[in-house]
Write an enzyme that holds these catalytic residues in place. Structure first.
Site, mmCIF file in Angstrom:
data_model
loop_
_atom_site.group_PDB
_atom_site.id
_atom_site.type_symbol
_atom_site.label_atom_id
_atom_site.label_comp_id
_atom_site.label_asym_id
_atom_site.label_seq_id
_atom_site.Cartn_x
_atom_site.Cartn_y
_atom_site.Cartn_z
ATOM 1 N N GLU A 44 0.319 -1.229 -0.808
ATOM 2 C CA GLU A 44 -0.127 0.147 0.001
ATOM 3 C C GLU A 44 1.167 1.307 0.091
ATOM 4 O OE1 GLU A 44 -3.239 -0.412 -0.885
ATOM 5 O OE2 GLU A 44 -4.055 -2.365 0.481
ATOM 6 N N CYS A 68 -7.893 -1.001 8.924
ATOM 7 C CA CYS A 68 -6.489 -0.670 8.343
ATOM 8 C C CYS A 68 -6.599 0.488 7.511
ATOM 9 C CB CYS A 68 -6.407 -1.532 6.829
ATOM 10 S SG CYS A 68 -6.247 -3.700 7.273
ATOM 11 N N HIS A 122 -1.560 -5.181 2.702
ATOM 12 C CA HIS A 122 -2.224 -6.144 2.879
ATOM 13 C C HIS A 122 -2.914 -7.422 2.483
ATOM 14 C CE1 HIS A 122 -5.728 -3.066 2.923
ATOM 15 N NE2 HIS A 122 -6.617 -3.431 3.620
#
Ligand code: PCA
Length: 203
Positions: A79, A142, A165
């Site tokens: 990410e 998250c 993730h």
């Protein structure tokens, strides 16, 4: 070098969270000259930031890797960005549902990882693990955790910070997008080794 890895407790329909299973597997590996600590995070918009801050204060890591489960994904997702927003259709584990809430109006709209995400991506891809760079972490817990991690990273410029993730693991109940746990461990181990080499160069 000190590394802190966080994983999440189960949420929603799941009885396990692949991110915590992966964190435990990584902690069971041996990395020479590297201390790996793991800490569980609550799936709670309101509690997760304080839990992370407490863990970072206690462990004082050089590298913070935060892991979360993404049931719809079949790849490891590195990410790039956390967004200053909370929004969800589903309640968190405290029963809370935010509706386009800003995390902190005094802070930037988005924050970026300070790791070299492209070189991490290339190394993982070369090792044959399905991987992608993702430009949205979602707006659920998250993303809330990642935003706090990147605020902390601005407060501690020496700390490298990344959120990953993970798909469900092979054998985990409830989904068809799965990855063997050893592939997740391989991806995380590559990140640990590359970041540790960079860390030694910076010394
Ligand atoms: N995944 C959720 C929160 C906890 C987790 O493991 C998310 O993607 O926001």
């Amino acid at each position: 070098m000190k590394i802190l890895i966080t994983g999440f407790e189960p949420f929603g329909e799941y009885t396990e969270n692949s991110s915590w299973v992966a964190a435990e597997e990584v902690a069971a590996q041996k990395y020479i000259g590297i201390d790996v600590a793991i800490e569980p995070m609550p799936v709670s918009f309101r509690r997760v930031a304080a839990t992370l801050r407490d863990a970072v204060d206690r462990h004082d890591p050089d590298l913070l890797i935060m892991l979360g489960q993404s049931g719809g994904s079949d790849k490891v997702r590195l990410e790039r960005i956390a967004i200053n927003m909370m929004d969800s259709k589903n309640a968190d584990n405290d029963g809370y549902i935010p509706d386009e809430e800003t995390i902190d109006a005094k802070k930037p709209p988005a924050l970026f990882t300070n790791t070299d995400i492209k070189s991490l991506y290339k190394a993982i891809e070369e090792a044959g693990v399905p991987v992608m760079i993702s430009n949205t972490c979602g707006l659920y817990v998250c993303n809330r955790l990642y935003y706090e991690g990147l605020l902390l990273c601005n407060e501690r410029p020496e700390m490298k910070t990344l959120f990953i993730h993970l798909p469900l693991y092979e054998g985990q109940k409830g989904n068809n997008h799965t990855l063997p746990i050893h592939s997740m461990v391989k991806a995380i181990s590559i990140i640990i080794e590359k970041q540790s080499n960079d860390w030694h160069k910076r010394l």
